[in-house]
Design a protein around this motif. Structure first.
Motif, PDB file in Angstrom:
ATOM      1  N   ALA A  24       0.841  -1.202   0.000  1.00 60.16           N
ATOM      2  CA  ALA A  24       0.000   0.000   0.000  1.00 60.16           C
ATOM      3  C   ALA A  24       0.872   1.247   0.000  1.00 60.16           C
ATOM      4  O   ALA A  24       0.581   2.233  -0.699  1.00 60.16           O
ATOM      5  CB  ALA A  24      -0.929  -0.012   1.212  1.00 60.16           C
ATOM      6  N   ALA A  25       1.965   1.204   0.769  1.00 67.13           N
ATOM      7  CA  ALA A  25       2.900   2.331   0.782  1.00 67.13           C
ATOM      8  C   ALA A  25       3.529   2.520  -0.596  1.00 67.13           C
ATOM      9  O   ALA A  25       3.691   3.649  -1.070  1.00 67.13           O
ATOM     10  CB  ALA A  25       3.980   2.101   1.838  1.00 67.13           C
ATOM     11  N   ARG A  64       2.242   1.850  -3.469  1.00 66.53           N
ATOM     12  CA  ARG A  64       1.257   2.468  -4.369  1.00 66.53           C
ATOM     13  C   ARG A  64       1.181   3.977  -4.131  1.00 66.53           C
ATOM     14  O   ARG A  64       1.115   4.767  -5.085  1.00 66.53           O
ATOM     15  CB  ARG A  64      -0.114   1.816  -4.173  1.00 66.53           C
ATOM     16  CG  ARG A  64      -0.188   0.368  -4.648  1.00 66.53           C
ATOM     17  CD  ARG A  64      -1.602  -0.191  -4.508  1.00 66.53           C
ATOM     18  NE  ARG A  64      -1.674  -1.567  -4.979  1.00 66.53           N
ATOM     19  CZ  ARG A  64      -1.565  -2.640  -4.189  1.00 66.53           C
ATOM     20  NH1 ARG A  64      -1.390  -2.475  -2.874  1.00 66.53           N
ATOM     21  NH2 ARG A  64      -1.636  -3.855  -4.688  1.00 66.53           N
ATOM     22  N   ARG A  65       1.189   4.376  -2.878  1.00 67.85           N
ATOM     23  CA  ARG A  65       1.139   5.811  -2.566  1.00 67.85           C
ATOM     24  C   ARG A  65       2.383   6.524  -3.096  1.00 67.85           C
ATOM     25  O   ARG A  65       2.297   7.626  -3.647  1.00 67.85           O
ATOM     26  CB  ARG A  65       1.025   6.012  -1.048  1.00 67.85           C
ATOM     27  CG  ARG A  65      -0.302   5.562  -0.451  1.00 67.85           C
ATOM     28  CD  ARG A  65      -0.466   6.056   0.976  1.00 67.85           C
ATOM     29  NE  ARG A  65       0.516   5.490   1.884  1.00 67.85           N
ATOM     30  CZ  ARG A  65       0.335   4.370   2.584  1.00 67.85           C
ATOM     31  NH1 ARG A  65      -0.794   3.678   2.462  1.00 67.85           N
ATOM     32  NH2 ARG A  65       1.273   3.933   3.412  1.00 67.85           N
ATOM     33  N   ILE A  66       3.527   5.884  -2.933  1.00 64.46           N
ATOM     34  CA  ILE A  66       4.779   6.491  -3.382  1.00 64.46           C
ATOM     35  C   ILE A  66       4.808   6.600  -4.901  1.00 64.46           C
ATOM     36  O   ILE A  66       5.220   7.626  -5.456  1.00 64.46           O
ATOM     37  CB  ILE A  66       5.976   5.671  -2.861  1.00 64.46           C
ATOM     38  CG1 ILE A  66       6.094   5.833  -1.337  1.00 64.46           C
ATOM     39  CG2 ILE A  66       7.267   6.089  -3.551  1.00 64.46           C
ATOM     40  CD1 ILE A  66       7.017   4.824  -0.688  1.00 64.46           C
ATOM     41  N   ARG A 105       2.344   6.935  -6.913  1.00 60.85           N
ATOM     42  CA  ARG A 105       1.480   8.059  -7.307  1.00 60.85           C
ATOM     43  C   ARG A 105       2.165   9.391  -7.016  1.00 60.85           C
ATOM     44  O   ARG A 105       2.140  10.309  -7.845  1.00 60.85           O
ATOM     45  CB  ARG A 105       0.142   7.977  -6.564  1.00 60.85           C
ATOM     46  CG  ARG A 105      -0.784   6.885  -7.055  1.00 60.85           C
ATOM     47  CD  ARG A 105      -2.198   7.080  -6.531  1.00 60.85           C
ATOM     48  NE  ARG A 105      -2.257   7.014  -5.071  1.00 60.85           N
ATOM     49  CZ  ARG A 105      -2.484   5.902  -4.382  1.00 60.85           C
ATOM     50  NH1 ARG A 105      -2.655   4.747  -5.022  1.00 60.85           N
ATOM     51  NH2 ARG A 105      -2.539   5.925  -3.060  1.00 60.85           N
ATOM     52  N   ALA A 106       2.772   9.498  -5.844  1.00 60.88           N
ATOM     53  CA  ALA A 106       3.405  10.761  -5.447  1.00 60.88           C
ATOM     54  C   ALA A 106       4.559  11.131  -6.371  1.00 60.88           C
ATOM     55  O   ALA A 106       4.805  12.316  -6.627  1.00 60.88           O
ATOM     56  CB  ALA A 106       3.898  10.666  -4.004  1.00 60.88           C
ATOM     57  N   LEU A 124       5.494   8.689   3.889  1.00 59.88           N
ATOM     58  CA  LEU A 124       4.860   7.748   2.964  1.00 59.88           C
ATOM     59  C   LEU A 124       5.589   6.406   2.916  1.00 59.88           C
ATOM     60  O   LEU A 124       5.016   5.400   2.509  1.00 59.88           O
ATOM     61  CB  LEU A 124       4.828   8.332   1.547  1.00 59.88           C
ATOM     62  CG  LEU A 124       3.949   9.553   1.296  1.00 59.88           C
ATOM     63  CD1 LEU A 124       4.115  10.021  -0.152  1.00 59.88           C
ATOM     64  CD2 LEU A 124       2.488   9.241   1.582  1.00 59.88           C
TER      65      LEU A 124
END
Length: 214
Positions: free
Chosen positions: A30-31, A33-35, A37-38, A169
């Motif tokens: 999940a982390a 995926r966030r990274i 995107r960022a 993140l």
């Protein structure tokens, strides 16, 4: 995270690869995926490959994650040949996509002693890439970049800050709590927190307990 940001800073587009190897700390996906995107990744592939079928590690089998500090031996959190497997998959995607630069965030200073984080491993894999691929045989060299390899954790924290990254993140813990926080006691939590302390930068991580010294 920081390795990918350095790739972006060097002018590369980011094609991010994460491996779902049925690891204990699934929250890291999940982390990731966030990274991705960022950082504006062009594509982020989460590839399933179940290394728990082999076991042999506290991250893939019913073995307790050590919580008593970093020792002198390779710990049971070592996953057999993990970075060899990961880089092989990344190499396959890179060749298929026409990419020749691969970035990996291994570190050989403030770490738990994993053999597949050492400079010798990275150099050896780069040689393997030359021998094992059509691109390599055709003279199109692959470059395996490990920009964090010779940095301390404090250096890495400072570099992330320089790059303007939200370090909150990122994920390090091997044994997350049911609430999804860092445990604070595994090797990875201890080393992470010390990196922030040594860099004199506030640690944004939520820990179940404040990590003691590694």
């Amino acid at each position: 995270m920081i390795s990918a940001a350095l790739a972006r800073e060097a002018g590369h587009q980011i094609f991010a690869l994460s491996i779902d190897y049925n690891q204990r700390h699934q929250v890291e996906l999940a982390a990731a995926r966030r990274i991705a995107r960022a950082l504006g990744a062009v594509r982020h592939v989460v590839l399933p490959i179940d290394l728990s079928a082999f076991g042999g590690s506290a991250l893939t089998a019913e073995i307790d994650v050590p919580k008593d500090g970093v020792g002198g031996d390779i710990p049971v959190t070592y996953v057999p040949a993990r970075n060899t497997v990961f880089l092989s998959l990344a190499l396959a995607w890179a060749e298929a996509a026409g990419a020749r630069s691969l970035y990996i965030g291994v570190n050989a200073l403030d770490y738990s002693g994993y053999p597949d984080c050492r400079p010798e491993f990275i150099a050896g894999f780069e040689r393997l890439a030359e021998l094992a691929t059509k691109a390599g045989v055709d003279g199109e060299a692959f470059r395996i970049h490990a920009p964090l390899q010779h940095m301390t954790k404090a250096d890495i924290v400072r570099e992330g800050t320089r790059l303007g990254l939200d370090l909150g993140l990122s994920w390090s813990c091997y044994d997350p709590t049911p609430a999804g926080t860092h445990c604070g006691l595994c090797d990875s939590c201890r080393i992470r927190h010390k990196g922030f302390e040594d860099a004199a930068i506030a640690d944004p991580t939520i820990y179940a307990v404040t990590p003691p010294a590694p």
